[in-house]
Design an enzyme around this catalytic site. Structure first.
Site, mmCIF file in Angstrom:
data_model
loop_
_atom_site.group_PDB
_atom_site.id
_atom_site.type_symbol
_atom_site.label_atom_id
_atom_site.label_comp_id
_atom_site.label_asym_id
_atom_site.label_seq_id
_atom_site.Cartn_x
_atom_site.Cartn_y
_atom_site.Cartn_z
ATOM 1 N N ASP A 107 50.463 42.503 48.249
ATOM 2 C CA ASP A 107 50.987 43.851 48.453
ATOM 3 C C ASP A 107 52.459 43.892 48.050
ATOM 4 O O ASP A 107 53.290 43.177 48.600
ATOM 5 C CB ASP A 107 50.829 44.241 49.926
ATOM 6 C CG ASP A 107 51.112 45.710 50.169
ATOM 7 O OD1 ASP A 107 52.185 46.176 49.762
ATOM 8 O OD2 ASP A 107 50.262 46.383 50.768
ATOM 9 N N GLY A 175 42.113 44.193 48.756
ATOM 10 C CA GLY A 175 43.054 45.243 48.396
ATOM 11 C C GLY A 175 42.880 45.724 46.975
ATOM 12 O O GLY A 175 43.004 46.916 46.695
ATOM 13 N N TYR A 465 50.365 49.097 42.728
ATOM 14 C CA TYR A 465 51.770 48.763 42.480
ATOM 15 C C TYR A 465 52.603 49.509 43.529
ATOM 16 O O TYR A 465 53.442 50.345 43.209
ATOM 17 C CB TYR A 465 52.201 49.155 41.070
ATOM 18 C CG TYR A 465 51.414 48.490 39.963
ATOM 19 C CD1 TYR A 465 50.781 47.259 40.164
ATOM 20 C CD2 TYR A 465 51.292 49.079 38.705
ATOM 21 C CE1 TYR A 465 50.061 46.647 39.155
ATOM 22 C CE2 TYR A 465 50.580 48.466 37.685
ATOM 23 C CZ TYR A 465 49.959 47.261 37.905
ATOM 24 O OH TYR A 465 49.239 46.651 36.903
#
Length: 521
Positions: A107, A175, A465
């Site tokens: 992340d 994710g 992003y």
């Protein structure tokens, strides 16, 4: 008045800290509902957890500076079963503690392992099994698996199957899939989330839901809407892609006067060329003879042989001057190694979960481009790059399969009308406030400069992003209207539907972070 405000802030901060449940209290709660001890990891002040991207928070956002002000987790749990995840959720609810779910730890703003509120970490590293069914051409993948582990398992099972997802092997599937999942085969096979056909989610009550029991709206939300807003993703079922036994790769470097002309020309080709061909552009710095210079690499994957690629390149992009001797035929799994600059190394390299930017801190941003950018803009970018040691821009072409799917079919909306996406990144090694502010300011100035040349109303951004500069939630009571500031940049018109789904599956907003979807009723 300023002194009074400071005193009040310190008072409420001390009150919050004093009310944080202790590790012992949490373990006591777990023991009351568990006969078998959980795999617990105590997180001490001197330890780090998958911090490849943890130091990149915006220094003056309302999310503060995660380098220095984030609370430490009460504890980190590494569950070995889904029942242990359920117990962790129930105890978190009981004690008023947030849950951060860690899959691969990539992340960009650290929201999977950092928080300003009391929290625990669910590290899914022990839940990473992969089951492939070649008859169905599908795979079930637990969320703790990495892309590298998935690619390795597919390659060991079949020579003609693959999966269209990202190029970095240490990224966790949990994710990556839930944020969309850009990759080198997306023009042919779509995003990773486009190939998801079933999923298993644990909700706020500890129920395990699949596609049938969660309903199509929740299933829709998980495939690009950020699953951490809705529960804990347990596993994904995906459709595998068929690939030729031999694919072709090349990389072409350019520097000097011709570099920006080639990048400018690429904009007219990347999204329009045969969908079997993916050519991305990497702009970074190099030091030749002790002098800093900007270079561009055109890195390509072609789903076919060199005999078909060269005529295509000569017809569509002759300016690049690619010849047969510049290309190499290889298996799909070898192309995965090629894209991470590991050609010739053992395939077991893909199983290295720590394959990332060692000892580097980063700040990243993203954009989507809808019309070719003037050549002089890239010339200005080149000048700005010379100011930094390790800047980076990656331009990835869209089009093909991505355009065939409507922007409302999944939460990821950046489809037809976008010709490529940009990932901006700047890296540094020294972890000080001054150093961080210097690099983050440079990144923001570059991002501001690019404003007239990228998508607008809203300016698009890619969830994977992650960028807290876009805006962030201030707590459990953040209104949906306030969250639209950043939500519509990631999801455009799909943000409202995501809020409605959230209102149904998690109406109390238990699963939240600084950029989660607030419930809408």
């Amino acid at each position: 008045m300023r002194d009074l405000a400071l005193c009040l802030f310190l008072f409420f901060l001390a009150k919050r800290v004093n009310s944080v449940p202790t590790k012992e209290q949490f373990e006591s709660c777990l023991s009351t509902i568990s006969k078998n001890p959980l795999n617990l990891t105590n997180y001490t002040s001197g330890s780090r957890i998958d911090t490849a991207f943890s130091e990149s928070s915006s220094p003056d956002s309302s999310f503060l500076n995660l380098n220095f002000t984030s609370l430490k987790p009460i504890l980190t749990l590494k569950p070995k079963s889904e029942s242990e995840i359920k117990k962790s959720i129930l105890c978190s609810k009981k004690l008023g503690v947030q849950v951060r779910t860690l899959s691969g730890g990539h992340d960009y703003e650290g929201l999977s392992y950092l928080s300003l509120s009391p929290f625990i970490i669910l590290n899914l590293v022990n839940l990473r099994s992969i089951t492939i069914n070649l008859t169905e051409e599908t795979a079930w993948i637990q969320s703790g698996a990495t892309l590298g582990e998935l690619y390795y398992k597919i390659a060991k099972t079949s020579k003609v199957h693959a999966f269209a997802a990202g190029t970095c092997p240490s990224v966790g599937v949990g994710g990556h899939f839930s944020g969309g999942g850009l990759g080198a085969m997306m023009r042919k096979h779509g995003l990773a989330s486009d190939s998801v056909v079933d999923a298993r989610l644990m909700d706020v009550s500890g129920r395990i839901l699949n596609r049938r029991t969660m309903g199509e709206d929740v299933f829709w939300a998980l495939r690009g809407g950020g699953a951490a807003s809705f529960g804990v993703m347990l596993s994904w079922k995906v459709k595998l892609a068929r690939v030729p036994e031999k694919v072709t790769c090349f990389i072409s470097h350019s520097m000097g006067a011709s570099m920006n002309k080639l990048v400018h020309r690429w904009q007219y080709i990347g999204a329009e060329v045969d969908e079997d061909l993916f050519i991305r552009v990497i702009i970074d710095n190099t030091k030749g003879g002790g002098q800093r210079r900007v270079q561009t690499a055109f890195q390509a994957l072609f789903l076919g042989g060199v005999d078909r690629l060269i005529p295509l390149m000569n017809q569509k992009f002759p300016e690049l001057g690619v010849q047969a001797q510049d290309c190499k035929e290889m298996s799909w799994i070898e192309s995965v190694m090629f894209f991470i600059w590991k050609s010739g190394q053992p395939l077991e390299t893909l199983l290295n979960r720590d394959l990332r930017y060692e000892d580097l801190y980063i700040k990243a941003k993203s954009d989507f481009v809808q019309n070719p950018i003037p050549e002089n803009v890239f010339e200005e970018v080149t000048k700005r790059f010379l100011e930094k040691e390790t800047p980076l821009m990656i331009l990835e072409p869209l089009g093909g399969k991505i355009n065939e799917i409507s922007e409302s079919e999944s939460p990821y909306p950046h489809r037809r009308g976008n010709i490529y996406n940009i990932q901006y990144m700047v890296k540094w090694r020294v972890n000080t406030v001054e150093e961080m502010n210097k690099h983050v300011t440079w990144m923001r100035m570059l991002y501001d400069y690019m404003t007239p040349y990228v998508s607008s109303s809203p300016r698009g951004a890619y969830l994977n992003y992650r960028d807290l500069d876009l805006g962030n939630n201030t707590g459990s009571k953040t209104s949906f209207e306030d969250a639209r500031v950043w939500g519509e940049k990631y999801y455009r018109g799909n943000f409202k539907k995501l809020g409605l789904v959230k209102g149904k599956i998690d109406p109390t907003n238990f699963f939240r972070n600084e950029q989660s979807v607030p419930p809408l009723f």
